[in-house]
Design an enzyme around this catalytic site. Structure first.
Site, PDB file in Angstrom:
ATOM      1  N   GLY A 245       0.771  -1.234   0.000  1.00 50.15           N
ATOM      2  CA  GLY A 245       0.000   0.000   0.000  1.00 50.15           C
ATOM      3  C   GLY A 245       0.802   1.283   0.000  1.00 50.15           C
ATOM      4  O   GLY A 245       0.223   2.374  -0.056  1.00 50.15           O
ATOM      5  N   GLY A 281       3.836  -3.371  -3.778  1.00 46.87           N
ATOM      6  CA  GLY A 281       3.723  -3.614  -5.215  1.00 46.87           C
ATOM      7  C   GLY A 281       4.023  -2.340  -5.977  1.00 46.87           C
ATOM      8  O   GLY A 281       5.078  -2.158  -6.586  1.00 46.87           O
ATOM      9  N   CYS A 348     -13.741   2.515 -28.674  1.00 49.34           N
ATOM     10  CA  CYS A 348     -15.070   3.119 -28.823  1.00 49.34           C
ATOM     11  C   CYS A 348     -15.809   3.198 -27.497  1.00 49.34           C
ATOM     12  O   CYS A 348     -16.783   2.470 -27.268  1.00 49.34           O
ATOM     13  CB  CYS A 348     -15.871   2.324 -29.839  1.00 49.34           C
ATOM     14  SG  CYS A 348     -14.978   2.204 -31.389  1.00 49.34           S
TER      15      CYS A 348
HETATM   16  N1  LLP Z   1      -0.959  -7.106  -0.551  1.00 48.90           N
HETATM   17  C1  LLP Z   1      -2.243  -7.373  -0.824  1.00 48.90           C
HETATM   18  C2  LLP Z   1      -2.941  -8.407  -0.071  1.00 48.90           C
HETATM   19  C3  LLP Z   1      -2.902  -6.650  -1.839  1.00 48.90           C
HETATM   20  O1  LLP Z   1      -4.173  -6.900  -2.106  1.00 48.90           O
HETATM   21  C4  LLP Z   1      -2.195  -5.647  -2.551  1.00 48.90           C
HETATM   22  C5  LLP Z   1      -2.862  -4.890  -3.620  1.00 48.90           C
HETATM   23  C6  LLP Z   1      -0.849  -5.427  -2.239  1.00 48.90           C
HETATM   24  C7  LLP Z   1      -0.255  -6.162  -1.214  1.00 48.90           C
HETATM   25  C8  LLP Z   1      -0.019  -4.421  -2.945  1.00 48.90           C
HETATM   26  O2  LLP Z   1      -0.519  -3.129  -2.814  1.00 48.90           O
HETATM   27  P1  LLP Z   1       0.359  -1.901  -3.340  1.00 48.90           P
HETATM   28  O3  LLP Z   1       1.650  -1.909  -2.544  1.00 48.90           O
HETATM   29  O4  LLP Z   1       0.631  -2.094  -4.779  1.00 48.90           O
HETATM   30  O5  LLP Z   1      -0.463  -0.722  -3.064  1.00 48.90           O
HETATM   31  N2  LLP Z   1      -5.271  -1.740  -9.387  1.00 48.90           N
HETATM   32  C9  LLP Z   1      -5.211  -0.735  -8.352  1.00 48.90           C
HETATM   33  C10 LLP Z   1      -4.494  -1.228  -7.126  1.00 48.90           C
HETATM   34  C11 LLP Z   1      -5.084  -2.514  -6.560  1.00 48.90           C
HETATM   35  C12 LLP Z   1      -4.325  -3.032  -5.376  1.00 48.90           C
HETATM   36  C13 LLP Z   1      -4.768  -4.409  -5.050  1.00 48.90           C
HETATM   37  N3  LLP Z   1      -4.086  -5.015  -3.958  1.00 48.90           N
HETATM   38  C14 LLP Z   1      -4.575   0.521  -8.942  1.00 48.90           C
HETATM   39  O6  LLP Z   1      -4.253   0.523 -10.116  1.00 48.90           O
HETATM   40  O7  LLP Z   1      -4.429   1.529  -8.250  1.00 48.90           O
END
Ligand code: LLP
Length: 420
Positions: A245, A281, A348
């Site tokens: 996150g 991530g 489209c």
């Molecule tokens: N751990 C779990 C259990 C998760 O569900 C996620 C992301 C992460 C780690 C990694 O989160 P990050 O560090 O990337 O924030 N598609 C969306 C983001 C969806 C995130 C889903 N889960 C976007 O493009 O903003």
């Protein structure tokens, strides 16, 4: 975000955009557009910032590979000794194919199938982040059938507001994620009583693109209380997985300060002898990527200027899906009259835009770069409108590796057949 000097990241120098030692212009000319381009050095530096911040505290950085699961990207991280946070059997296979170590994998997600559990147990993953009582029972059953013990942590939903977009917020009671606090103790007791389950840790992930440490603080306070209650019952946890996150700068946000974030974690855990797992991530992959696209047409409708480019919502869905804002800039600075453009694709749909009201000095044939497209870009791409997905390139200094070829149109329907 990156601590890298200009030469080794993604940056503008001498009036144009560079990805490490290669100009974005030459990348677009050589490999065509749309092209997703990643900087190896930026991926490495972002990963390293977690390792440095956690310092002497035992830790494992499990890259949340849903952000960008290209084998080239995974192999960069695997070579650094990273762990991986997976959410499917498919992601497990990718880690193995990229040379990652299965014993450093944590498996998240609310819907693990029995087959996925079996494959993950056979691969010897580090831990299952269990999200419900039913999942726990299923895992116990699968493990006992295989004659093995499944390592688990429970994903707790601490009911804190991450203050982020509702679609990417996960730590509130109304979300589908994790086990509510009211059930947590009972589920831990049940887990501890199952022969084929070994309780290893606790887990939470409260949302994505968090730019303040406060929600982490709130969640950890709740988790640490639970850890102490469990210890008083003889259930000792060896690790705490604080999720991902960590937010980045797309526009004018302050990216999360990883040092300050690590301080919050260390403060919350205090003297407790626990390993920290983290699942970033976006922070690792996001700023390390750009999406290159070509201006096909410039058009004016009722005083509104449109730049129609060859990338579309199928290539980058974040603007359409979350109203996300990502920087769009000319690959090469040009002396041209500028206008405020809506940058749109050929698909489209009215939601097919990459950015609105962007001041750009462009002409047809120019290349544009959409920044911070290393995370949640290619992985969320589709073939809508029978559009082949673009090439993925990994730049390492002056070297360019094609880590995924541009799709051919034929490949898009090779699994289909007309009626005989
Ligand atoms: N751990 C779990 C259990 C998760 O569900 C996620 C992301 C992460 C780690 C990694 O989160 P990050 O560090 O990337 O924030 N598609 C969306 C983001 C969806 C995130 C889903 N889960 C976007 O493009 O903003």
């Amino acid at each position: 975000m990156s601590t890298l000097g200009n030469e080794s990241g993604i940056a503008r120098r001498n009036g144009q955009l560079w990805v490490e030692g290669v100009s974005a212009q030459s990348l677009a000319q050589t490999w065509g557009t749309p092209a997703y381009v990643y900087s190896r050095a930026m991926i490495e530096a972002a990963y390293q910032s977690f390792v440095d911040a956690l310092g002497s505290r035992p830790h494992l950085v499990c890259y949340a590979m849903k952000a960008n699961s290209n084998l080239g990207v995974l192999s960069v991280l695997a070579r650094l000794g990273a762990g991986f946070d997976i959410v499917s059997g498919g992601e497990l296979q990718r880690v193995v194919a990229a040379g990652g170590d299965p014993s450093r994998i944590v498996f998240s997600g609310v819907g693990k199938t029995a087959v996925e559990m079996r494959d993950a147990l056979a691969a010897g993953i580090r831990c299952f982040n269990v999200e419900s009582p039913s999942e726990l029972e299923r895992l116990a059953h699968v493990a006992s059938h295989m004659g093995v013990v499944a390592p688990v942590s429970l994903r707790i939903n601490p009911d804190v507001d991450a203050g982020t977009h509702p679609y990417i917020s996960t730590g509130l009671r109304e979300n589908k994620f994790g086990i509510g606090m009211q059930d947590a103790l009972d589920v831990y007791r049940r887990a501890a009583a199952l022969d084929s389950i070994a309780v290893h840790g606790i887990d939470c992930h409260i949302g994505s693109q968090l730019t303040s440490v406060e929600p982490y603080k709130d969640a950890l306070r709740i988790l640490v209380d639970l850890i102490d209650t469990l210890a008083s019952e003889g259930i000792e946890l060896a690790h705490i997985d604080v999720g991902g996150g960590q937010g980045i700068r797309y526009d004018d946000e302050q990216p999360l300060d990883i040092g300050a974030w690590a301080d919050v974690i260390n403060e919350a855990i205090g003297e407790r002898d626990m390993e920290v797992l983290v699942e970033p991530g976006r922070f690792i992959a996001g700023p390390a990527g750009v999406l290159l696209t070509r201006v096909e047409y410039l058009k004016e409708n009722e005083g509104r200027h449109f730049a129609i480019v060859d990338a579309a919502m199928n290539d980058l869905i974040r603007p359409a899906l979350y109203s996300a804002w990502q920087r769009i800039e000319s690959v090469v600075d040009q002396q041209r009259p500028s206008h405020e453009y809506d940058v749109v694709g050929p698909v489209c749909e009215s939601a097919d835009f990459l950015g609105k009201a962007r001041e750009l000095a462009i002409a047809e044939g120019d290349f544009l770069a959409i920044r911070d497209a290393g995370a949640y870009a290619f992985v969320m791409a589709s073939n809508y409108n029978t559009r082949p997905r673009g090439v993925e390139l990994l730049v390492d200094g002056k070297d360019v590796h094609v880590v995924r070829e541009r799709e051919s149109v034929e490949s898009l329907f090779e699994l289909e057949s007309p009626l005989p």
